[in-house]
Design an enzyme around this catalytic site. Structure first.
Site, short mmCIF file in Angstrom:
data_model
loop_
_atom_site.label_atom_id
_atom_site.label_comp_id
_atom_site.label_asym_id
_atom_site.label_seq_id
_atom_site.Cartn_x
_atom_site.Cartn_y
_atom_site.Cartn_z
N GLY A 156 21.66 12.25 13.47
CA GLY A 156 22.84 12.57 12.16
C GLY A 156 22.72 13.99 11.61
N GLY A 159 26.91 18.27 9.02
CA GLY A 159 27.28 18.81 7.94
C GLY A 159 26.14 19.37 6.93
CB SER A 160 23.93 21.00 6.03
OG SER A 160 24.27 22.07 6.79
N GLY A 162 21.01 15.94 4.66
CA GLY A 162 19.63 15.58 4.80
C GLY A 162 18.86 16.86 5.42
NE ARG A 282 30.19 17.22 15.66
CZ ARG A 282 30.07 18.34 14.95
NH1 ARG A 282 31.08 19.01 15.10
NH2 ARG A 282 29.04 18.69 14.12
#
Length: 408
Positions: A156, A159-160, A162, A282
């Site tokens: 996961g 988009g940064s 965590g 992706r």
């Protein structure tokens, strides 16, 4: 004769979604998205796309739905812009005999710990890293690597989400506690990647198949966050620097066996040269495909769809410009009171797009990742310096006011 359809698994909302719909239509394909939630897409008219609710985490349910759709359509291809379902896309493509990514390679790449092991084994330069599952293990790993370190979810963190730079023990303890208790980040038990912080300029290589299309450079908002403030494509590089970054990017594709379709490779240029931060198996989301198209005339989404349906693709540059994006990022939480200057910014020569994601009186609650953005400016010009100046000028014209929640 059945109409040909393109199946999109999740992820056709704002961002690259409308571009996939447009690409499908240009290729005379009927776009159908399978989503876990019945989503209404305000930016897409109802007659342009079917949105069907399916449990996209259940491969059997997806196979059954696609089989049902085959009664009405010829399924020309199946794809997604979402990393979380991209391995599932590969499994569906295998089941239906369609071109697609290797699901095993995608699953390995999406696990950041396994990804780093494979890159290290192949001799690809990466930061020092460790895997931890408890607070005590995080502290031991950080001590072995040496502060500052980057903490992130092993799986996961798109988009940064965590991801944080921990510069001292207090930040380390605080973010470790956050990650261990953030149940929304984990499908099972927590697995935290502890990683050496690589100092140096940041670059991203966009690839398709085994070809590097171009390399962008980006700047981040204030640490300890890794939130993009500005990104420009292509980066201003010497031919030697371009070649070196490209070779490292291609070595990642080989090491991870992801040489089919699009990929995005993040790197930093450190004192020992390019070091790979992350490989995303992706197409890069958000504004990336549009910026490549403005700079080179190459429509990454359209070429990806051609690959998905087994058609001939074309990655040749039609022209060369420099394009970039500047994100609008709030510095506080509260209620958005007003936004001004967007009309003036849109009138600046070279500005291609102004997009505000929220409108007053929206609640602003920052999370420290891509979801904090409230808008962007996209611009293009013949040169890197000119594009950068246009972005800075246009962004400076846009102002907003955020009232603290206690005052709202």
């Amino acid at each position: 004769m059945k109409k040909k359809a393109l199946i999109l698994i999740e992820g056709i909302g704002p961002g690259t979604g409308p571009q996939y719909v447009q690409a499908a239509e240009h290729l005379d394909l009927h776009p159908i998205t399978l989503s876990s939630t019945k989503v209404k897409y305000d930016n897409l008219s109802g007659d342009r796309i079917e949105v069907l609710q399916v449990d996209t985490g259940n491969l059997g349910a997806l196979i059954r739905e696609c089989s049902r759709l085959q009664e009405r359509y010829e399924i020309a291809g199946i794809t997604s812009a979402e990393e979380k379902v991209y391995a599932t896309v590969g499994k569906l493509c295998r089941h239906f005999g369609l071109p697609g990514p290797n699901p095993d390679s995608v699953e390995q790449c999406c696990d950041k710990f396994i990804q780093r092991k494979l890159l290290a084994e192949a001799g690809v330069p990466i930061p020092a890293y460790r895997l931890a599952t408890t607070a005590a293990e995080v502290e031991i790993c950080a001590a072995e690597i040496g502060l500052p370190v980057v903490l992130k979810p092993a799986v996961g963190g798109i988009g940064s989400i965590g991801v944080r730079l921990c510069r001292n023990i207090d930040e380390l303890v605080q973010h470790t506690a956050f990650l261990l208790h953030a149940k929304q980040l984990w499908r099972s038990s927590p697995r935290i990647l502890v990683e050496e912080f690589a100092h140096g300029p940041f670059y991203e290589a966009e690839t398709m198949g085994n070809e590097v299309i171009g390399i962008s450079t980006a700047e981040f908002d204030n640490p300890p966050l890794f939130l993009f403030r500005e990104s420009i494509f292509p980066a201003m590089l010497t031919s030697a620097e371009q070649e070196r970054l490209s070779n490292v990017a291609l070595s990642c594709l080989e090491a991870l066996s992801i040489g089919w379709g699009p990929a995005n490779i993040e790197m930093r240029w450190t004192t020992r040269g390019p070091v790979v931060i992350e490989v995303n198996p992706r197409i890069a989301g958000g504004t990336y495909p549009r910026r490549v198209q403005m700079a080179y005339g190459v429509d990454l989404v359209a070429e990806h769809v051609k690959l998905v349906i087994g058609a001939e693709w074309d990655l040749r540059r039609k022209y060369r410009q420099t394009s970039g994006v500047r994100f609008l990022i709030p510095d506080r939480d509260g209620t958005l009171d007003w936004v001004v200057g967007d009309i003036e910014a849109a009138a600046v020569s070279g500005v291609a797009e102004i997009d505000l994601y929220v409108a007053p009186p929206a609640s602003i609650v920052r999370t420290g990742d891509y979801r904090d953005r409230i808008g962007h400016v996209i611009a293009a010009s013949p040169s890197f310096a000119q594009t950068k100046a246009i972005l800075q000028h246009a962004a400076s014209l846009i102002n907003w006011s955020i009232k603290p929640f206690s005052d709202a």
